[in-house]
Design a protein around this motif. Structure first.
Motif, PDB file in Angstrom:
ATOM      1  N   TYR A 240      -0.205   2.765   0.829  1.00 39.71           N
ATOM      2  CA  TYR A 240      -0.787   1.848   1.806  1.00 39.71           C
ATOM      3  C   TYR A 240      -0.645   0.399   1.355  1.00 39.71           C
ATOM      4  CZ  TYR A 240      -2.490   4.852   5.455  1.00 39.71           C
ATOM      5  OH  TYR A 240      -2.537   5.703   6.536  1.00 39.71           O
ATOM      6  N   TRP A 241      -0.906   0.151   0.085  1.00 43.16           N
ATOM      7  CA  TRP A 241      -0.894  -1.248  -0.348  1.00 43.16           C
ATOM      8  C   TRP A 241       0.485  -1.741  -0.763  1.00 43.16           C
ATOM      9  CZ3 TRP A 241      -4.437  -4.137   1.384  1.00 43.16           C
ATOM     10  CH2 TRP A 241      -5.653  -3.551   1.749  1.00 43.16           C
ATOM     11  N   GLN A 242       1.376  -0.865  -1.151  1.00 44.52           N
ATOM     12  CA  GLN A 242       2.716  -1.289  -1.562  1.00 44.52           C
ATOM     13  C   GLN A 242       3.736  -1.220  -0.417  1.00 44.52           C
ATOM     14  OE1 GLN A 242       3.220  -2.639  -4.492  1.00 44.52           O
ATOM     15  NE2 GLN A 242       1.178  -2.190  -5.235  1.00 44.52           N
ATOM     16  N   VAL A 243       3.476  -0.368   0.583  1.00 46.47           N
ATOM     17  CA  VAL A 243       4.442  -0.190   1.672  1.00 46.47           C
ATOM     18  C   VAL A 243       3.824  -0.491   3.037  1.00 46.47           C
ATOM     19  CG1 VAL A 243       5.961   1.452   2.872  1.00 46.47           C
ATOM     20  CG2 VAL A 243       5.805   1.492   0.373  1.00 46.47           C
ATOM     21  N   TYR A 244       2.828   0.281   3.453  1.00 45.91           N
ATOM     22  CA  TYR A 244       2.314   0.174   4.820  1.00 45.91           C
ATOM     23  C   TYR A 244       1.698  -1.186   5.119  1.00 45.91           C
ATOM     24  CZ  TYR A 244       2.883   5.229   4.439  1.00 45.91           C
ATOM     25  OH  TYR A 244       3.397   6.487   4.227  1.00 45.91           O
ATOM     26  N   PHE A 245       1.028  -1.796   4.150  1.00 45.47           N
ATOM     27  CA  PHE A 245       0.400  -3.099   4.353  1.00 45.47           C
ATOM     28  C   PHE A 245       1.188  -4.229   3.677  1.00 45.47           C
ATOM     29  CE2 PHE A 245      -4.034  -0.901   4.602  1.00 45.47           C
ATOM     30  CZ  PHE A 245      -3.743  -0.481   5.888  1.00 45.47           C
ATOM     31  N   HIS A 246       2.452  -4.012   3.444  1.00 45.75           N
ATOM     32  CA  HIS A 246       3.274  -5.049   2.803  1.00 45.75           C
ATOM     33  C   HIS A 246       3.209  -6.334   3.638  1.00 45.75           C
ATOM     34  CE1 HIS A 246       6.641  -7.133   1.002  1.00 45.75           C
ATOM     35  NE2 HIS A 246       6.717  -6.207   0.079  1.00 45.75           N
TER      36      HIS A 246
END
Length: 435
Positions: free
Chosen positions: A229-235
């Motif tokens: 979530y924090w490294q990809v989805y919410f980039h």
């Protein structure tokens, strides 16, 4: 032979980078895959605008839906088979719900939904229950079979164990998209030992439980989700693209309502603009259609629509700075709004606060808006315990929502020679940008 029990003469397989092979032997599943509503998912990206950040993220909802089906097939055919808590007559229903769970996603998914106040789950149910090829296939199983599939997806089906296979905190949906999205984005965060988790799953009346010996594999799964979530989805770069995409749709809607004459009339959007979207209108929308309009709108007379479409098509994204919604920061934002207007830059479209929030794991909180069923561990003595009561790792993040705020803006316009120097200097100072 009844249609619900009919098998293909020869098993069909899809070569898959995540699961190696996806196996189809049921005639019903093969016929559903061939419907035009399911084939439409080839034209909807799984990760929306993420391909503008991770260039490999071109995979589709079609890929993902097949993957979720395959995981559920393995669970009901291998893990649950011959266990007294599992009703074998629920097998086909579980497979169909897994395959069709994302059927109603629109182009660029969540950005599209927010602008036009749409709900992809409602459209999934409409496709299943409406005058569609999917509905015709499901009705061949039984007259009430489409209703049952829709209920599983809506989480209202009486057998909660079936629902939990595709909608819980450790379901086939999440297990597929974490691995699939990690593979196509090229990151390592989403990998976990799914084989181990499947081996230690056990059916119970309300949901799947996990044998205590598999706790560490589940911990790894939850941390993988947190990292994805924090490294990809919410980039933040992906969110910049989503901001621009959202503003394009807002601008086109505003222009249409204002009587603006488009060089390329947005005929596919009219029902979305007026809030009367039919199922037929919705099914005509995919990402190829939207990108066609964006390309055409690069030649519109309206400067804002033209610029935003050019930015999206050619990846000239907004820059961002950290933003914390404190009184001081909100006052700064109001001052920036005023300065942007003085500089001739419309802050409605070019100064945007975007917030992302995630709750990686939570236990049951009855009555709350997002109440969640917990993951349960089956201990060696037969006792069932909620996961965070046994795992220190999971306990450390349980119920802890993390939120991130960014302020997006077009830095290139702040370098434009036509923008007043004194205003530019004030804006750059407030944004902590170098002169």
């Amino acid at each position: 032979m009844k249609y619900s029990h009919e098998k293909l003469m020869e098993e069909k397989v899809f070569k898959d980078p995540v699961h190696r092979y996806i196996h189809v032997r049921d005639r019903v599943i093969w016929d559903l895959i061939g419907t035009k509503e399911f084939q439409r998912l080839r034209r909807i990206k799984q990760l929306g605008t993420t391909y503008l950040t991770f260039h490999g993220a071109e995979h589709s909802r079609f890929n993902h839906s097949l993957g979720v089906y395959e995981i559920v097939r393995r669970i009901v055919d291998d893990v649950f088979v011959n266990r007294q808590e599992w009703k074998q007559e629920e097998r086909l229903l579980s497979l169909c719900a897994a395959l069709l769970h994302d059927l109603g996603h629109g182009p660029f998914s969540h950005s599209f939904e927010k602008v036009f106040n749409l709900d992809h789950e409602q459209f999934t149910q409409q496709i299943i229950l409406g005058d569609t090829e999917v509905n015709a296939v499901l009705k061949k199983v039984a007259e009430d079979f489409p209703k049952k599939v829709a209920e599983v997806i809506a989480k209202t089906y009486a057998n909660k164990l079936v629902v939990s296979l595709i909608s819980s905190q450790i379901d086939a949906d999440r297990m597929d998209y974490l691995q699939r999205d990690a593979y196509f984005t090229g990151v390592s965060y989403g990998h976990f030992d799914m084989e181990r988790i499947l081996r230690v799953m056990r059916p119970r009346e309300e949901q799947v439980v996990i044998k205590q010996s598999g706790m560490h594999a589940v911990e790894d799964y939850i941390m993988s989700r947190y990292q994805m979530y924090w490294q990809v989805y919410f980039h933040p770069v992906t969110r910049s693209a989503e901001v621009i995409l959202t503003k394009i749709l807002h601008r086109a809607k505003y222009l249409s309502e204002s009587g603006y004459t488009f060089a390329q009339e947005p005929v596919h959007f009219y029902s979305m603009f007026n809030g009367h979207v039919t199922l037929a209108d919705y099914l005509k929308m995919d990402e190829a259609v939207m990108l066609y309009y964006f390309q055409c709108w690069e030649n519109e007379e309206d400067a804002i629509l033209k610029d935003l479409c050019s930015r999206f098509a050619n990846r000239r994204l907004f820059k961002y700075v950290e933003f914390h919604p404190s009184n001081e920061q909100m006052n700064k934002l109001m001052e920036l709004n005023t300065l942007f207007k003085k500089a001739g830059i419309d802050p409605e479209y070019y100064l945007v606060v975007d917030s992302s929030s995630d709750l990686p794991y939570d236990f049951y909180r009855p009555g709350e808006e997002e109440e969640r069923l917990p993951i349960h561990l089956l201990k060696n003595n037969g006792e069932i315990r909620e996961l965070s009561r046994e795992s220190q790792i999971v306990d450390a993040i349980s119920g802890k929502r993390r939120t991130d705020h960014k302020l997006y803006f077009p830095e290139d316009l702040l370098r434009d020679e036509s923008t007043k120097k004194i205003v530019k200097r004030q804006i750059r100072r407030l944004l902590d940008l170098p002169e």
